[in-house]
Design a protein around this motif. Sequence first.
Motif, mmCIF file in Angstrom:
data_model
loop_
_atom_site.group_PDB
_atom_site.id
_atom_site.type_symbol
_atom_site.label_atom_id
_atom_site.label_comp_id
_atom_site.label_asym_id
_atom_site.label_seq_id
_atom_site.Cartn_x
_atom_site.Cartn_y
_atom_site.Cartn_z
ATOM 1 N N LEU A 1 -6.608 -2.077 -0.277
ATOM 2 C CA LEU A 1 -5.960 -1.578 -1.495
ATOM 3 C C LEU A 1 -6.741 -0.427 -2.125
ATOM 4 N N ALA B 1 -5.457 2.891 -1.253
ATOM 5 C CA ALA B 1 -4.019 3.082 -1.444
ATOM 6 C C ALA B 1 -3.715 3.606 -2.841
ATOM 7 N N CYS C 1 0.833 -1.208 0.000
ATOM 8 C CA CYS C 1 0.000 0.000 0.000
ATOM 9 C C CYS C 1 0.870 1.262 0.000
#
Length: 330
Positions: free
Chosen positions: A180, A183, A148
């Motif tokens: 995710l 991120a 991430c």
Amino acid sequence: MPRSLRLGVIVDSEAKLALIKTVAVQVGQKIECSVLVSANSGGVSPSELAQLETIQELDAWLVALNYADAQAAKTEQVLLSPSLASDIPVIVCDSSELSYGPVQQCQWLKRLKLRLQRVQGDVNLLSRRAASSVWLLAASTGGPSAVCEFLQALPSELDVAFVYLQHINQGYSSALISMLSKAGHYRPRLAHQGGVLEAGTVTLVDPAYRIEVQNNGTLVCFDDPWKGPYQPSIDQLAANVARTHSFRGGMIVFTGMGEDGVASSRLVAQQKGLVWVQKPETCVVDSMPQAVLQTGCAQFSGSPIELAQALSKHLHHLQEQQLNESSATY
């Protein structure tokens, strides 16, 4: 997840059609229409061809004929018809070996299943474009945070698709997808049948089933599990990508325990792909990157942010090279 494909089938026996329907159900596809071509019919009649041309919204055609029979060649008029073959994939299967015995029949059905799995990707490519570069992100203990951090440090415009292999227990993929999604710019998705490795995406490999990356940048998912102690197996998928994409991408080995990825790092490097690792002192557990470093195959080592910066610079350099090469041809 992909929708069921709608298939049209041109076949020369009812028994063969029944076998094809069974395989289609196994891979989640639907036989929308079928045309039976008998050995004595002289191929597809004009009226049958006209009827086929009225069928709308098929995703692919499957032609399964015994090409040891000279009459099968007369069905070429179907394949050459622009209304049937110009806009959707056509799978041509020579089924002459079905008459040789049960062993040959099993082999033919196995190949047919794989071709029907692959055609899902061919259909998806009609509306999507695969990224020019594919990079594997491999990690185990401590991997989610490191990956991430890496993704958050990347710019959004890179023409790259990531495939993320994280050693996790089954059932945790949805939680990792959620992580995710926060991120950076790269859209997370779970690997699925026929998925296209598009630029700006991160495809998470579920540990429950094995996948392969095809030369055209699409995915094939299999029912059988990953072999060996690691799920998903970094070595298995990295070896696959080294064969299909070679110098068009690479692999980054992040923090983790064990030696998964060591054997395949040699193959990736041999195929002129890049092998990078997270700097051991920045890892939660440094076993995996240390093991890759000891092979001598790694060309770069850095923190997650340094890895992102280096990849951005590398991909921009490749893009400039491609633009220069294109300009030189005019």
